[in-house]
Design a protein around this motif. Structure first.
Motif, PDB file in Angstrom:
ATOM      1  N   MET A 198      25.056  15.983  69.508  1.00  0.00           N
ATOM      2  CA  MET A 198      25.345  14.914  68.549  1.00  0.00           C
ATOM      3  C   MET A 198      26.827  14.536  68.597  1.00  0.00           C
ATOM      4  O   MET A 198      27.185  13.356  68.532  1.00  0.00           O
ATOM      5  CB  MET A 198      24.961  15.330  67.131  1.00  0.00           C
ATOM      6  CG  MET A 198      23.488  15.179  66.806  1.00  0.00           C
ATOM      7  SD  MET A 198      22.941  13.449  66.816  1.00  0.00           S
ATOM      8  CE  MET A 198      21.263  13.641  66.199  1.00  0.00           C
ATOM      9  N   LEU A 199      27.699  15.523  68.704  1.00  0.00           N
ATOM     10  CA  LEU A 199      29.129  15.239  68.794  1.00  0.00           C
ATOM     11  C   LEU A 199      29.457  14.442  70.050  1.00  0.00           C
ATOM     12  O   LEU A 199      30.276  13.513  70.017  1.00  0.00           O
ATOM     13  CB  LEU A 199      29.922  16.553  68.776  1.00  0.00           C
ATOM     14  CG  LEU A 199      29.942  17.290  67.426  1.00  0.00           C
ATOM     15  CD1 LEU A 199      30.436  18.711  67.610  1.00  0.00           C
ATOM     16  CD2 LEU A 199      30.811  16.549  66.412  1.00  0.00           C
ATOM     17  N   ALA A 200      28.806  14.783  71.164  1.00  0.00           N
ATOM     18  CA  ALA A 200      29.024  14.040  72.403  1.00  0.00           C
ATOM     19  C   ALA A 200      28.543  12.604  72.260  1.00  0.00           C
ATOM     20  O   ALA A 200      29.210  11.657  72.699  1.00  0.00           O
ATOM     21  CB  ALA A 200      28.309  14.731  73.563  1.00  0.00           C
ATOM     22  N   LEU A 201      27.387  12.428  71.638  1.00  0.00           N
ATOM     23  CA  LEU A 201      26.852  11.088  71.420  1.00  0.00           C
ATOM     24  C   LEU A 201      27.758  10.288  70.491  1.00  0.00           C
ATOM     25  O   LEU A 201      28.052   9.112  70.743  1.00  0.00           O
ATOM     26  CB  LEU A 201      25.449  11.189  70.832  1.00  0.00           C
ATOM     27  CG  LEU A 201      24.760   9.880  70.448  1.00  0.00           C
ATOM     28  CD1 LEU A 201      24.596   8.969  71.653  1.00  0.00           C
ATOM     29  CD2 LEU A 201      23.403  10.168  69.798  1.00  0.00           C
ATOM     30  N   ALA A 202      28.224  10.921  69.433  1.00  0.00           N
ATOM     31  CA  ALA A 202      29.091  10.231  68.473  1.00  0.00           C
ATOM     32  C   ALA A 202      30.400   9.796  69.124  1.00  0.00           C
ATOM     33  O   ALA A 202      30.879   8.677  68.882  1.00  0.00           O
ATOM     34  CB  ALA A 202      29.370  11.148  67.282  1.00  0.00           C
ATOM     35  N   GLU A 203      30.981  10.663  69.933  1.00  0.00           N
ATOM     36  CA  GLU A 203      32.234  10.306  70.589  1.00  0.00           C
ATOM     37  C   GLU A 203      32.015   9.166  71.583  1.00  0.00           C
ATOM     38  O   GLU A 203      32.862   8.267  71.700  1.00  0.00           O
ATOM     39  CB  GLU A 203      32.818  11.533  71.293  1.00  0.00           C
ATOM     40  CG  GLU A 203      34.133  11.297  72.013  1.00  0.00           C
ATOM     41  CD  GLU A 203      35.266  10.827  71.109  1.00  0.00           C
ATOM     42  OE1 GLU A 203      36.261  10.279  71.645  1.00  0.00           O
ATOM     43  OE2 GLU A 203      35.166  11.005  69.865  1.00  0.00           O
ATOM     44  N   ASN A 206      40.465   4.948  64.499  1.00  0.00           N
ATOM     45  CA  ASN A 206      40.761   5.705  63.271  1.00  0.00           C
ATOM     46  C   ASN A 206      39.599   6.624  62.891  1.00  0.00           C
ATOM     47  O   ASN A 206      39.118   6.629  61.747  1.00  0.00           O
ATOM     48  CB  ASN A 206      41.108   4.760  62.116  1.00  0.00           C
ATOM     49  CG  ASN A 206      40.009   3.762  61.810  1.00  0.00           C
ATOM     50  OD1 ASN A 206      39.288   3.322  62.715  1.00  0.00           O
ATOM     51  ND2 ASN A 206      39.894   3.377  60.547  1.00  0.00           N
ATOM     52  N   VAL A 207      39.148   7.418  63.859  1.00  0.00           N
ATOM     53  CA  VAL A 207      37.996   8.304  63.696  1.00  0.00           C
ATOM     54  C   VAL A 207      38.258   9.607  64.442  1.00  0.00           C
ATOM     55  O   VAL A 207      38.843   9.601  65.529  1.00  0.00           O
ATOM     56  CB  VAL A 207      36.707   7.643  64.248  1.00  0.00           C
ATOM     57  CG1 VAL A 207      35.618   8.678  64.500  1.00  0.00           C
ATOM     58  CG2 VAL A 207      36.192   6.582  63.291  1.00  0.00           C
ATOM     59  N   GLN A 208      37.833  10.716  63.853  1.00  0.00           N
ATOM     60  CA  GLN A 208      37.835  11.988  64.558  1.00  0.00           C
ATOM     61  C   GLN A 208      36.555  12.741  64.223  1.00  0.00           C
ATOM     62  O   GLN A 208      36.207  12.900  63.048  1.00  0.00           O
ATOM     63  CB  GLN A 208      39.042  12.843  64.183  1.00  0.00           C
ATOM     64  CG  GLN A 208      39.114  14.166  64.954  1.00  0.00           C
ATOM     65  CD  GLN A 208      40.307  15.017  64.561  1.00  0.00           C
ATOM     66  OE1 GLN A 208      41.091  14.649  63.688  1.00  0.00           O
ATOM     67  NE2 GLN A 208      40.454  16.171  65.198  1.00  0.00           N
ATOM     68  N   PHE A 209      35.857  13.210  65.271  1.00  0.00           N
ATOM     69  CA  PHE A 209      34.664  14.018  65.071  1.00  0.00           C
ATOM     70  C   PHE A 209      35.036  15.484  65.223  1.00  0.00           C
ATOM     71  O   PHE A 209      35.683  15.892  66.196  1.00  0.00           O
ATOM     72  CB  PHE A 209      33.572  13.619  66.067  1.00  0.00           C
ATOM     73  CG  PHE A 209      33.002  12.253  65.784  1.00  0.00           C
ATOM     74  CD1 PHE A 209      32.137  12.056  64.719  1.00  0.00           C
ATOM     75  CD2 PHE A 209      33.362  11.163  66.562  1.00  0.00           C
ATOM     76  CE1 PHE A 209      31.626  10.796  64.441  1.00  0.00           C
ATOM     77  CE2 PHE A 209      32.861   9.899  66.291  1.00  0.00           C
ATOM     78  CZ  PHE A 209      31.989   9.717  65.222  1.00  0.00           C
ATOM     79  N   LEU A 210      34.620  16.293  64.251  1.00  0.00           N
ATOM     80  CA  LEU A 210      34.961  17.704  64.191  1.00  0.00           C
ATOM     81  C   LEU A 210      33.702  18.544  64.369  1.00  0.00           C
ATOM     82  O   LEU A 210      32.636  18.214  63.842  1.00  0.00           O
ATOM     83  CB  LEU A 210      35.582  18.045  62.832  1.00  0.00           C
ATOM     84  CG  LEU A 210      36.764  17.195  62.368  1.00  0.00           C
ATOM     85  CD1 LEU A 210      37.081  17.491  60.912  1.00  0.00           C
ATOM     86  CD2 LEU A 210      37.975  17.463  63.254  1.00  0.00           C
ATOM     87  N   LYS A 211      33.835  19.665  65.090  1.00  0.00           N
ATOM     88  CA  LYS A 211      32.720  20.591  65.187  1.00  0.00           C
ATOM     89  C   LYS A 211      32.853  21.657  64.107  1.00  0.00           C
ATOM     90  O   LYS A 211      33.917  22.255  63.922  1.00  0.00           O
ATOM     91  CB  LYS A 211      32.657  21.251  66.560  1.00  0.00           C
ATOM     92  CG  LYS A 211      31.447  22.181  66.677  1.00  0.00           C
ATOM     93  CD  LYS A 211      31.245  22.738  68.065  1.00  0.00           C
ATOM     94  CE  LYS A 211      29.991  23.619  68.082  1.00  0.00           C
ATOM     95  NZ  LYS A 211      29.713  24.181  69.427  1.00  0.00           N
ATOM     96  N   GLY A 212      31.756  21.885  63.404  1.00  0.00           N
ATOM     97  CA  GLY A 212      31.773  22.908  62.372  1.00  0.00           C
ATOM     98  C   GLY A 212      30.538  22.804  61.507  1.00  0.00           C
ATOM     99  O   GLY A 212      29.663  21.961  61.739  1.00  0.00           O
TER     100      GLY A 212
END
Length: 311
Positions: A148-153, A163-169
Motif C-alpha cells: 500500500m505504501l508503494a502504491l501510495a507513493e 506536500n505529502v509524506q507516507f510513513l510506515k508504522g
C-alpha cells in the motif's frame, strides 16, 4: 470460515496481508483502466450540471465501477467520493480505496493545516487533503503495509503533489512527535485495530491543543452475535471489529477528547453486511440473531476535539 486470531500481532499480520493483496491487484491492473466512464452514479454523488466531466486521463470513474472488482458492488466501500474529487487524483488511489466515508469532507480542512491519515492505503484521502491544505500545509499518511505504501507513493508522484509524506508504522504507535498535527483523519481503519483505546490515545497525543479528530468508521448500535465477532472475513470487511456506539464515545472521552459527536451517514441491512465479506457468518445466524443485527451497522462521521487547555 476463518476465525479472528487471538494475538494482536497475528491479527495485524492477517489484516496487512489482505490489504496487500488489494494493493498488488491494483498495481497490476491500473495501467489499462483509464478510459470511458459508465455514468455519474458509479463514482459517487453527482456534481452540479455546470461541473465539467473528468477527462480520460484523470477520471477513475471507469476503473472504479467498470474495470475493477476491488470494491465494485460493496455497499460499504462504494459511492463515497464525488466525480470532482475523483478527477483530482490518480486512478489507482481510488481503486485501492476501501473506506466507508469521506473524511476529507468531514474534516473541513483549511490552508496551512497539518493532517494525518491513519491507515492511508493507496493515498486517496492524503492526496485530497494535501490539495485542501495547500502548499502551506502538509499531509501525512500512515500505513503498515509495504504494498500500500508503494502504491501510495506512486500515486503521489503521478499526481505531482509534494506536500505529502507516507510513513510506515502502526496506528497504535504513530511515528510522529506529540502536538505535531492539526487534524487526524481515518477512513474505516480504526475498527480493524485490536486495541482501539490505544489508537485514540495516540491520536490525542499527536494532535495540537485544539486539534480535530475527524474520522469515518463503522459503528454498531447494540451487541453483536459472537459468530460475527469471530469471523476474520467479517473483521477484514470492517464489521466484526466495529465498536458499539457508546463504547466509542467512552473511549474517546477516556483518551481526553471533548465535543464528541457521532453522525450516522449510512445504515446497512443484513444483506449489505453479507456482501461486505461476512456472508458465511451471516448465513450461520439464527433467525433471532438476524433480526437483532439487521440495520444495526452504520457508517458514521466521528468528530472530537483535543482541548485548547490540556488537563
Amino acid at each position: 470460515m476463518n476465525t479472528v486470531p487471538q494475538s494482536d500481532e497475528q491479527l495485524r499480520q492477517e489484516v496487512s496481508a489482505r490489504y496487500a493483496r488489494t494493493a498488488l491487484q491494483v498495481l497490476g491492473t491500473t495501467e489499462t483502466n483509464t478510459a470511458s466512464c459508465c455514468g455519474p452514479s458509479c463514482c459517487g454523488p453527482s456534481e452540479k450540471a455546470e461541473t465539467p466531466p473528468p477527462t480520460e486521463a484523470s477520471s477513475c470513474c471507469a476503473s472504479t465501477c467498470c474495470s475493477s472488482d476491488v470494491s465494485q458492488g460493496n455497499p460499504i466501500t462504494s459511492h463515497l467520493y464525488t466525480q470532482m474529487e475523483l478527477g483530482e487524483i490518480p486512478v489507482a488511489a481510488a481503486l485501492a480505496s476501501l473506506g466507508c466515508g469521506n473524511p476529507t469532507a468531514l474534516a473541513e480542512l483549511i490552508p496551512g493545516e497539518k493532517v494525518l491519515d491513519l491507515g492511508s492505503g493507496g493515498g486517496i484521502d492524503v492526496l485530497l487533503s494535501a490539495k485542501r491544505v495547500g502548499l502551506t500545509g502538509f499531509a501525512y499518511g500512515l500505513d503498515m503495509t509495504d504494498a500500500m505504501l508503494a502504491l501510495a507513493e506512486r500515486n503521489r508522484k503521478e499526481a505531482g503533489i509534494e506536500n505529502v509524506q507516507f510513513l510506515k508504522g502502526i496506528i497504535e504507535a504513530i511515528p510522529l512527535p506529540a502536538n505535531s498535527v492539526d487534524v487526524v483523519i481515518s477512513n474505516c481503519v480504526i475498527n480493524l485495530s485490536a486495541d482501539k483505546g490505544q489508537v485514540l490515545r495516540e491520536a490525542y497525543r499527536v494532535l495540537t491543543p485544539g486539534g480535530r479528530f475527524a474520522v469515518s468508521d463503522i459503528v454498531v448500535q447494540g451487541e453483536l452475535p459472537p459468530i460475527l465477532r469471530r469471523d476474520m472475513e467479517s473483521w477484514a470487511g470492517c464489521v466484526a471489529g466495529a465498536l458499539e456506539e457508546e463504547t466509542y464515545r467512552a473511549l474517546l472521552q477516556k483518551a481526553g477528547f471533548v465535543e464528541i459527536e457521532i453522525e450516522i451517514t449510512r445504515r446497512y441491512s443484513l444483506d449489505d453486511i453479507a456482501s461486505s465479506g461476512a456472508s458465511a457468518s451471516v448465513t450461520a445466524l439464527s433467525p433471532e440473531e438476524r433480526t437483532s443485527v439487521d440495520g444495526r451497522f452504520i457508517s458514521a462521521f466521528v468528530r472530537a476535539r483535543k482541548p485548547e487547555t490540556l488537563r
